[in-house]
Motif scaffolding. Sequence first.
Motif, PDB file in Angstrom:
ATOM      1  N   VAL A  86      -8.102  71.656 -88.931  1.00  0.00           N
ATOM      2  CA  VAL A  86      -6.719  71.879 -88.481  1.00  0.00           C
ATOM      3  C   VAL A  86      -6.375  73.365 -88.588  1.00  0.00           C
ATOM      4  O   VAL A  86      -5.758  73.942 -87.688  1.00  0.00           O
TER       5      VAL A  86
ATOM      6  N   GLY B 279      -7.495  75.200 -85.669  1.00  0.00           N
ATOM      7  CA  GLY B 279      -6.864  74.928 -84.376  1.00  0.00           C
ATOM      8  C   GLY B 279      -7.050  73.519 -83.842  1.00  0.00           C
ATOM      9  O   GLY B 279      -6.532  73.200 -82.764  1.00  0.00           O
TER      10      GLY B 279
ATOM     11  N   LYS C 197      -6.314  69.594 -83.347  1.00  0.00           N
ATOM     12  CA  LYS C 197      -5.052  68.824 -83.432  1.00  0.00           C
ATOM     13  C   LYS C 197      -5.382  67.402 -83.886  1.00  0.00           C
ATOM     14  O   LYS C 197      -6.327  66.781 -83.372  1.00  0.00           O
TER      15      LYS C 197
ATOM     16  N   ALA D 230      -4.913  63.833 -83.523  1.00  0.00           N
ATOM     17  CA  ALA D 230      -4.328  62.897 -82.552  1.00  0.00           C
ATOM     18  C   ALA D 230      -3.999  61.565 -83.221  1.00  0.00           C
ATOM     19  O   ALA D 230      -3.094  60.855 -82.796  1.00  0.00           O
TER      20      ALA D 230
ATOM     21  N   LEU E  89      -9.729  64.179 -83.853  1.00  0.00           N
ATOM     22  CA  LEU E  89      -9.287  65.578 -83.739  1.00  0.00           C
ATOM     23  C   LEU E  89      -9.559  66.048 -82.314  1.00  0.00           C
ATOM     24  O   LEU E  89     -10.689  65.932 -81.827  1.00  0.00           O
ATOM     25  N   THR E  90      -8.521  66.571 -81.663  1.00  0.00           N
ATOM     26  CA  THR E  90      -8.697  67.060 -80.288  1.00  0.00           C
ATOM     27  C   THR E  90      -8.603  68.588 -80.260  1.00  0.00           C
ATOM     28  O   THR E  90      -8.364  69.215 -81.287  1.00  0.00           O
ATOM     29  N   GLU E  91      -8.774  69.131 -79.049  1.00  0.00           N
ATOM     30  CA  GLU E  91      -8.762  70.602 -78.839  1.00  0.00           C
ATOM     31  C   GLU E  91      -9.827  71.279 -79.712  1.00  0.00           C
ATOM     32  O   GLU E  91      -9.605  72.353 -80.269  1.00  0.00           O
ATOM     33  N   CYS E  92     -10.956  70.621 -79.858  1.00  0.00           N
ATOM     34  CA  CYS E  92     -12.029  71.189 -80.696  1.00  0.00           C
ATOM     35  C   CYS E  92     -12.960  72.044 -79.839  1.00  0.00           C
ATOM     36  O   CYS E  92     -13.147  71.781 -78.648  1.00  0.00           O
TER      37      CYS E  92
END
Length: 489
Positions: A343, A346, A348, A350, A372-375
């Motif tokens: 986190v 960066g 997110k 979910a 976890l997204t936007e990885c």
Amino acid sequence: MDVKKQYINGKWVLALSGETREIINPFDQEVVALVAEGNEKDAKLAIDAARNAFDQGDWATTSATERGNLVGVIAALIERDKEELAELESLDTGKTVEESRGDMEDIAGVFRYYAELADKDGGEIIDSPVPDTISKVVKEPVGVCGQITPWNYPLLQASWKLAPALAAGNTLIMKPSEITPLTTIKVFELMEEAGLPKGVANLVLGTGATVGEELSTNENVDLISFTGGIETGKRIMRSASSNVKKLALELGGKNPNIIFADADFDTAVDQAMNAVFFHAGQICSAGTRVIVEESIHDAFVEALVARVKKIHLGSGFEEDTQMGPLISQEHLDKVKAYVEDGVKEGAKVAVGGSRPTDPKLQNGFFYLPTVLTECTTDMSVVQHEGFGPVITVERFRDEKEAIRLANDSIYGLAGGVWTKDITKAERCVAKMRMGTVWINDANVYFPHAPWGGFKQSGIGRELGKPGLEEYQETKHVYHNINPEPINWF
Ligand SMILES: NC(=O)c1ccc[n+]([C@@H]2O[C@H](COP(=O)([O-])OP(=O)(O)OC[C@H]3O[C@@H](n4cnc5c(N)ncnc54)[C@H](O)[C@@H]3O)[C@@H](O)[C@H]2O)c1
Ligand SMILES: C[N+](C)(C)CC=O
């Protein structure tokens, strides 16, 4: 509570120091057993017993057929006691009994497979280039084997080592993880019941720092087979160099699961979940890195999150439980820190990202199934093996990028590709640097096919024919049937 003992030279013995360890159920921290806590002195005794059984005993020269028969008897005894074994495994690890039942079927299958394979390779005659000579290649056991196993699949990982080592005629010392020894102890009881000669298989209980170090450094051990974490593996590799031991390492994974837009959407979502949340993500081959094609990314995440919210956490002994706890407080702390790091970088959250609030779960080491997204590949959550119920989602634009992302790892244990385009799937498989690649499936393994890692996921293979060969030396025998003086000197 009776203390469960070690098995050394055909006898059940307490630790020389008299020390014991409490084994706890990770669901509620209840003490479920008390076991002997051996150390390097117990390990030395066991190594001496195994050395003596190999050098002076009959096991190594017993016919392969007879050894195979005995391994087959062990398989039958495991079948007979599979329900008791499954319950013990769930008490020890917190996994659902249904999962443990599946493990026990697999374990009996591994013993059956090596029982059958034991006498199938009688060596090879070479067409010698030298006249009047016979050249043949024979297989012999390596000798005394140290075997060290982890806590996540305690008996399954033990079976991958015990069955081939015995079938090949070795003697051995096994050290299970100190926190999950119960099913391994039970299987040693079954091996005794099957009639294994004394000293052939020895069981020492205790920590890696004591028993494990002794097995990997002691010069009377010829081979060390280890399944566990990468840092421990590196350490064992260094220790094993003392007498150039044969080495087999089954280490961690950070396994990519590539989902193309043309995949069967619902099946891919369903299996992407199974690939991770089975056994709360504590699987070396868990498909924790989900890499999704840009055009379906949002829909995929939405469907995944909706399904993940419904996963039911609880006791492995309750029928409606789908996911149990993590193994220990220490491991729970690591998983929490791993998500927090992601986190900070960066990612997110979910869904999940914390402990559950259900009061019934507060004594257990539970962590919510997390997406976890936007990885991106540079994040620690994408690079490090979290070994918990956490999926990281990355996106890709084309096939080339998918492959690049999938291979961007120090690990190379397993991976998956989801697409209906078989040509594309085969192109991907050819470029994926992993020991196992699944097309439109996840986490499948069986005794007939080899298992192991590329890159830092390990050295050597378990299962299949290579799994037996790990425990064999190859000897070339050259016979001159018409010896004459050379008269050179
Ligand atoms: N590749 C595979 O097939 C496979 C299968 C299962 C688990 N794993 C890996 O295992 C890891 C989880 O297991 P773990 O936490 O029990 O691993 P770990 O490395 O902490 O411990 C594994 C075993 O090694 C012993 N050990 C610890 N320090 C030692 C030392 N200095 N010398 C000798 N032995 C030592 C432990 O007591 C335990 O028995 C994960 O990384 C997972 O991916 C890999
Ligand atoms: C090898 N396997 C998948 C059985 C267990 C890995 O942790």
